[in-house]
Design a protein around this motif. Structure first.
Motif, PDB file in Angstrom:
ATOM      1  N   GLU A  18       0.682  -1.190  -0.266  1.00 58.00           N
ATOM      2  CA  GLU A  18       0.278  -0.096  -0.013  1.00 58.00           C
ATOM      3  C   GLU A  18       0.795   1.784   0.495  1.00 58.00           C
ATOM      4  O   GLU A  18       0.546   2.323  -0.921  1.00 58.00           O
ATOM      5  N   SER A  22       1.210   4.415  -3.324  1.00 60.75           N
ATOM      6  CA  SER A  22       0.838   5.351  -2.809  1.00 60.75           C
ATOM      7  C   SER A  22       1.746   6.293  -2.690  1.00 60.75           C
ATOM      8  O   SER A  22       1.705   7.771  -2.621  1.00 60.75           O
ATOM      9  N   SER A  23       3.463   5.410  -3.185  1.00 59.85           N
ATOM     10  CA  SER A  23       4.334   6.478  -3.467  1.00 59.85           C
ATOM     11  C   SER A  23       5.153   6.510  -4.646  1.00 59.85           C
ATOM     12  O   SER A  23       6.223   7.226  -5.189  1.00 59.85           O
ATOM     13  N   HIS A  75       5.263   6.625   3.987  1.00 58.27           N
ATOM     14  CA  HIS A  75       3.399   6.988   3.312  1.00 58.27           C
ATOM     15  C   HIS A  75       3.314   8.080   3.939  1.00 58.27           C
ATOM     16  O   HIS A  75       4.052   8.905   4.221  1.00 58.27           O
ATOM     17  N   PRO A  76       2.728   9.216   2.525  1.00 54.25           N
ATOM     18  CA  PRO A  76       3.090  10.263   2.122  1.00 54.25           C
ATOM     19  C   PRO A  76       1.994  11.420   3.652  1.00 54.25           C
ATOM     20  O   PRO A  76       2.510  12.390   3.491  1.00 54.25           O
TER      21      PRO A  76
END
Ligand SMILES: CC(C)(COP(=O)(O)OP(=O)(O)OC[C@H]1O[C@@H](n2cnc3c(N)ncnc32)[C@H](O)[C@@H]1OP(=O)(O)O)[C@@H](O)C(=O)NCCC(=O)NCCS
Length: 163
Positions: A18, A22-23, A75-76
């Protein structure tokens, strides 16, 4: 806030995937993380846990005396808190104890955040692979850290732990 860097387990793989999605615009399939954790003897896979939640990942390949950073992402929602820095310190320190004397990576030409971070660690640009990334034909910059161990200034802060 407690930040712990430890080895990635199979249970961490869905979360690692995940974070990867997201990256990166070209994320790895989930099975690649599974392979790295369970079947690749050269891989050293790490996660950063902030208050019990996995928020950062790093995959390093140790090939004889060279450490290749294959993937690194935060993670953002948790960026600019020193998480990638701590992952790099632990992973490179541990790789050094296992025999690594240089480190190597590829980064997108336009990835200012990552390039700045690697420069802080002493990585130098040593080459360019033109149109390396297939999604937008962006160049890859090759960066090398010529000499491990890291300088003492990178020793772990009291927020991080080894394994
Ligand atoms: C690059 C990345 C891993 C940095 O993670 P992070 O946990 O936010 O990084 P840190 O907080 O540890 O910052 C380390 C240093 O990187 C640099 N940096 C990080 N984000 C930056 C930004 N947005 N702009 C400029 N410099 C930045 C800074 O020099 C920073 O040190 P400082 O905070 O003391 O100034 C994160 O932005 C990310 O996951 N990006 C998408 C995936 C990626 O590009 N991975 C690297 C592929 S090679």
């Amino acid at each position: 806030m407690s930040l712990v860097v430890r080895r990635m387990t199979v249970e961490d793989v869905p979360t690692a995937h995940e974070i990867d999605i997201s990256s990166f615009t070209l994320p790895w399939p989930e099975r690649s993380f599974r392979f790295e954790v369970t079947d690749n003897p050269a891989a050293r896979c790490w996660v950063a846990e902030l208050d019990g939640r996995v928020v950062g990942i790093l995959v390093l390949w140790l090939i004889v005396d060279e450490a290749h950073i294959a993937s690194l992402a935060t993670h953002p929602d948790f960026r600019r808190q020193g998480i990638a820095k701590q992952l790099l310190v632990v992973a490179l320190d541990k790789a050094y104890t296992e025999g690594a004397r240089t480190a190597f990576l590829e980064v997108r030409d336009g990835n200012e955040a990552a390039r700045r971070m690697y420069q802080k660690f002493g990585f130098e640009e040593v080459g360019r692979r033109e149109r390396y990334y297939k999604d937008n034909n962006e160049d890859a910059i090759l960066m090398t850290l010529k000499r491990l161990p890291l300088a003492p200034v990178f020793r772990l802060s009291d927020r991080g732990e080894r394994e």
